[in-house]
Design a protein around this motif. Sequence first.
Motif, short mmCIF file in Angstrom:
data_model
loop_
_atom_site.label_atom_id
_atom_site.label_comp_id
_atom_site.label_asym_id
_atom_site.label_seq_id
_atom_site.Cartn_x
_atom_site.Cartn_y
_atom_site.Cartn_z
N ILE A 1 0.93 -0.88 0.06
CA ILE A 1 -0.17 0.02 0.00
C ILE A 1 0.90 1.24 -0.09
N SER A 2 0.47 2.22 -0.82
CA SER A 2 1.28 3.45 -0.77
C SER A 2 0.29 4.70 -0.63
N PHE A 3 0.52 5.84 -0.56
CA PHE A 3 -0.33 6.90 -0.05
C PHE A 3 0.22 8.19 -0.88
N SER A 4 -0.94 8.97 -1.29
CA SER A 4 -0.49 10.37 -1.60
C SER A 4 -1.48 11.21 -0.34
N TYR A 5 -0.76 12.50 -0.22
CA TYR A 5 -1.66 13.42 0.57
C TYR A 5 -2.42 14.07 -0.08
N GLY A 6 -3.60 13.68 -0.36
CA GLY A 6 -4.85 14.33 -1.14
C GLY A 6 -4.72 13.09 -2.44
N SER B 1 -0.67 17.44 -10.11
CA SER B 1 -1.14 18.37 -11.29
C SER B 1 -0.04 19.42 -11.69
N PRO B 2 0.19 20.04 -12.59
CA PRO B 2 1.06 20.96 -12.89
C PRO B 2 0.51 22.37 -12.69
N ARG B 3 -0.70 22.18 -12.64
CA ARG B 3 -1.71 23.60 -12.07
C ARG B 3 -1.75 23.91 -10.69
N VAL B 4 -1.21 23.06 -9.90
CA VAL B 4 -1.23 23.01 -8.60
C VAL B 4 0.36 23.52 -8.08
N THR B 5 0.27 24.74 -7.69
CA THR B 5 1.86 25.29 -7.82
C THR B 5 2.13 25.97 -6.63
N ASP B 6 1.70 25.40 -5.40
CA ASP B 6 1.74 25.97 -3.97
C ASP B 6 3.11 25.40 -3.24
N ASN B 7 3.88 24.62 -4.00
CA ASN B 7 5.06 24.08 -3.59
C ASN B 7 4.98 23.31 -2.24
N LYS C 1 3.47 15.92 -5.53
CA LYS C 1 4.34 15.13 -6.70
C LYS C 1 5.00 14.19 -5.54
N GLN C 2 4.37 13.59 -4.62
CA GLN C 2 5.02 12.48 -3.79
C GLN C 2 4.21 11.42 -3.49
N GLU D 1 -6.53 19.24 -1.42
CA GLU D 1 -6.44 17.88 -0.43
C GLU D 1 -7.54 17.87 0.43
N ARG D 2 -8.17 16.85 0.22
CA ARG D 2 -9.64 16.39 1.04
C ARG D 2 -9.54 15.26 2.00
N TYR D 3 -8.34 14.32 1.64
CA TYR D 3 -8.23 13.27 2.19
C TYR D 3 -6.96 12.48 1.90
N ILE D 4 -6.43 11.64 2.60
CA ILE D 4 -5.35 11.10 1.95
C ILE D 4 -5.66 9.58 1.27
N GLU D 5 -5.23 9.85 0.12
CA GLU D 5 -5.41 8.76 -0.67
C GLU D 5 -4.54 7.40 -0.44
N VAL D 6 -5.03 6.35 -0.42
CA VAL D 6 -4.31 5.06 -0.45
C VAL D 6 -4.57 4.20 -1.69
#
Length: 186
Positions: free
Chosen positions: A114-119, A126-132, A137-138, A167-172
Motif C-alpha cells: 500500500i502506498s499513499f498520497s497526501y490528497g 497536477s502542474p496547475r497546483v503550484t503551491d510548492n 508530487k509525492q 487535498e481533502r483526504y489521504i489517498e491510499v
Amino acid sequence: MEKDKSIKYLYHYYEKDRGPFLNLSDLDIPQAQKILDRIKQENKVMAVHRYKGYLERRKELEQMAREIFISKGGKPVRKSPHYMVVGKCDWLQTWYNEGEYIRIHLSQFDLDTISFSYGDMFPTFSPRVTDNKEYRKQIYTFNEIIKIMEKYGLPQDWNQDGAFGPERYIEVQIWDDEPLLRKVKT
C-alpha cells in the motif's frame, strides 16, 4: 514493520448499486471509456466531472505512483491500484447517488503493498497546483505518511469544504487484491 495506531481503518467509497472495488484501470482505455460514458449518461455524481483524457491521465499517474513506490521498496502485486482513504471522509460519500463505504482495518494489509498520497493523486501531481507544499508530487510508504500526518493531520479534518486547497483526504493506493477480496466475501 510495525503498524501505527494512528491509522486504524482504510475506507473505500462506492455507488451502492454497483458494489465496491470496481476498477476502470483494470480495463483497456476503450472499454473503460464506454463504461465511464454510460455512468455519465446515468448522471452518477462522481463520473459527471471526468474530463476528456481522464482515463489516459489516470493510467499515467498510476504507473508513475507504482514506479515511485517500487523505488522506495514497495512490492505491488497489481499493475494498477484500487483506491481507499485514511479515515472516514463524509465528502467522498457525496460523490455518489447512494454512497456506501467499506472499512478495512489496517492490520489486514501488508504494508509493502500500500502506498499513499497526501490528497488525491490528480491534484497532487497536477502542474496547475503550484503551491510548492512538500507533499506535492509525492508517493509515500506507510512510515513516510505517518510523519506527514503528524505534521499536517488529516485533510478531511482541516479542509472539509476544500477552502484551503485540493487535498481533502489521504489517498491510499492498494496494490494487492487479497485483503479486499477477503473483506468483500465476509
